[in-house]
Design an enzyme around this catalytic site. Structure first.
Site, PDB file in Angstrom:
ATOM      1  N   ASP A  85      66.893  26.420  59.822  1.00 50.73           N
ATOM      2  CA  ASP A  85      65.867  26.152  60.819  1.00 50.73           C
ATOM      3  C   ASP A  85      65.266  24.778  60.524  1.00 50.73           C
ATOM      4  OD1 ASP A  85      64.056  26.386  62.824  1.00 50.73           O
ATOM      5  OD2 ASP A  85      62.975  28.091  61.986  1.00 50.73           O
ATOM      6  N   ASP A 137      68.146  36.111  64.035  1.00 50.67           N
ATOM      7  CA  ASP A 137      67.586  36.123  62.686  1.00 50.67           C
ATOM      8  C   ASP A 137      66.177  36.674  62.767  1.00 50.67           C
ATOM      9  OD1 ASP A 137      65.341  33.849  61.810  1.00 50.67           O
ATOM     10  OD2 ASP A 137      66.340  33.431  63.707  1.00 50.67           O
ATOM     11  N   CYS A 167      74.909  55.933  56.479  1.00 47.39           N
ATOM     12  CA  CYS A 167      74.989  54.617  55.844  1.00 47.39           C
ATOM     13  C   CYS A 167      75.714  54.716  54.508  1.00 47.39           C
ATOM     14  CB  CYS A 167      73.576  54.050  55.646  1.00 47.39           C
ATOM     15  SG  CYS A 167      73.530  52.408  54.917  1.00 47.39           S
ATOM     16  N   CYS A 227      75.562  52.185  52.149  1.00 48.77           N
ATOM     17  CA  CYS A 227      75.042  51.173  51.233  1.00 48.77           C
ATOM     18  C   CYS A 227      74.693  51.800  49.879  1.00 48.77           C
ATOM     19  CB  CYS A 227      73.811  50.486  51.836  1.00 48.77           C
ATOM     20  SG  CYS A 227      72.275  51.455  51.742  1.00 48.77           S
ATOM     21  N   CYS A 276      71.777  54.324  49.953  1.00 45.62           N
ATOM     22  CA  CYS A 276      72.005  55.632  50.576  1.00 45.62           C
ATOM     23  C   CYS A 276      73.051  56.476  49.852  1.00 45.62           C
ATOM     24  CB  CYS A 276      72.413  55.428  52.036  1.00 45.62           C
ATOM     25  SG  CYS A 276      71.084  54.745  53.051  1.00 45.62           S
ATOM     26  N   HIS A 312      69.271  48.424  52.081  1.00 42.09           N
ATOM     27  CA  HIS A 312      69.561  49.335  53.187  1.00 42.09           C
ATOM     28  C   HIS A 312      69.235  48.720  54.538  1.00 42.09           C
ATOM     29  CE1 HIS A 312      69.769  52.638  55.934  1.00 42.09           C
ATOM     30  NE2 HIS A 312      68.539  52.317  56.324  1.00 42.09           N
TER      31      HIS A 312
END
Length: 375
Positions: A94, A268, A306, A308, A311, A337
């Site tokens: 940015d 984003d 999930c 990840c 999880c 997560h």
């Protein structure tokens, strides 16, 4: 090996929703995509390996923060932002305009650029379109953003027009300062607040400058989702179909689904990482507050859909315990997560678009959010 040109290829479309592929000097990015925010050269509470494990293909850095610490020149001496943060993939930076308006002290806006004092120690700085572009070049940004003025909300038509026209003049100067090389791109930023005529004018001026991509700025600043969607309903049509479209600073998973439906490719937002640090979990069954006592004996995974680290290895009860004890592992796991969930939503959206099932996908995802944590 020859570096590919920066390009965007459309792989499929379902209504206005698009699935594409951005090719860059640092790798390819399937779209729609969510960019993990690494403002100061790090995604908070995450190692680079952890960010990669979420499925992220591109991350975001920020000119304002990196020009203050450790400075763009130092980053360049250390081999560039990719090397410093262990992220060889694409990085978008940015331009710093929003942070100057929201964080800096004693800022002064002029035709030349912005003068301001650092929010850290009060040191004076000047940021012009040319300097912003130079800083992003020193950082070795894959995608450079033009310097723009972030229009306040609400704003009168005259205020929005004056701001938009300044951003157009700065876009030309940013474009002239950009060093073109294979696989790198620069995006212009459409402004115009909530006024269709200004959005149309802004887009036309930016398209004339032939940027590699186009961002939609000045939304998610207090206007509400309904108004944001109304603006997106028309302004994506003003942008070239063969270039990527980036909606800056957005948002919730529901915001993303709605914006994809309106033709946006890139997003984003600090929301998933910030929420992870404050015990808020985005899941396939809605948003949970992990400090809530209802989770203290809950032995289920946070999100059974999930895969990840959070999880598959830990329970809701353990997360609740970590936050109640203020252990740093709680924010780390929940950030992992949340970013994984955002990536999963985008990957699911892409697959649905390619199968021309996007409306059904959105209805299914939104329906599951209504089920709640006890489902």
């Amino acid at each position: 090996m020859t570096t590919p040109d920066f390009s965007f290829t459309l792989a499929g479309q379902d209504g206005q929703a698009r699935a594409g592929l951005i090719a860059t000097a640092h790798g390819k990015v399937p779209t729609p995509t969510f960019m993990a925010v690494g403002t100061a050269g790090t995604v908070k509470a995450m190692t680079a390996d952890a960010v990669r494990a979420t499925g992220a293909k591109i991350v975001l850095g920020n000119t304002y923060h990196l020009m203050l610490r450790p400075t763009a020149e130092r980053v360049a001496r250390l081999g560039g932002l990719h090397k410093m943060m262990d992220w060889p993939g694409p990085i978008l930076t940015d331009s710093g305009g929003f942070q100057i308006m929201s964080l800096a002290k004693l800022r002064k806006l002029e035709e030349k650029g912005v003068t301001f004092r650092s929010h850290i120690d009060g040191t004076p700085y000047e940021l012009t379109p040319e300097r912003s572009t130079e800083i992003q070049h020193l950082l070795d940004s894959t995608i450079t953003m033009q310097l723009d003025e972030c229009t306040k909300f609400p704003a009168t038509h005259k205020e929005a027009m004056d701001s938009m026209e300044l951003s157009i003049r700065w876009a030309k100067r940013s474009r002239d300062a950009f060093v073109k090389r294979p696989g790198y791109g620069q995006f212009g930023i459409m402004q115009g607040n909530v006024y269709e005529d200004l959005r149309r004018h802004s887009a036309a001026a930016l398209v004339d400058l032939d940027f590699e991509g186009y961002a939609i700025g000045g939304l998610a600043v207090g206007e509400g989702q309904a108004v944001m969607f109304e603006v997106l309903d028309y302004c994506t049509d003003f942008l070239p179909a063969q270039k990527p479209r980036y909606l800056m600073g957005v948002g919730t998973p529901d915001d993303l689904l709605g914006a994809v439906a309106r033709g946006v490719d890139m997003f984003d937002c600090v929301m998933p990482t910030r929420a992870g640090r404050t015990a808020r979990a985005f899941t396939s069954n809605g948003i949970f507050n992990m400090r809530n006592a209802r989770f203290q004996d809950d032995s289920r995974p946070l999100d059974e859909n999930c895969t990840c680290l959070c999880c598959t290895r830990h329970t809701r009860a353990y997360l609740h315990h970590l936050f109640r004890c203020e252990e740093m592992l709680g924010p780390m796991l929940l950030t992992i997560h949340n970013l994984t969930y955002y990536q999963n939503v985008m990957q699911g959206a892409r697959a649905a678009i390619l199968n021309k099932e996007y409306d059904a996908y959105c209805a299914d995802v939104r329906g599951n959010w209504q089920r709640g944590p006890d489902a």
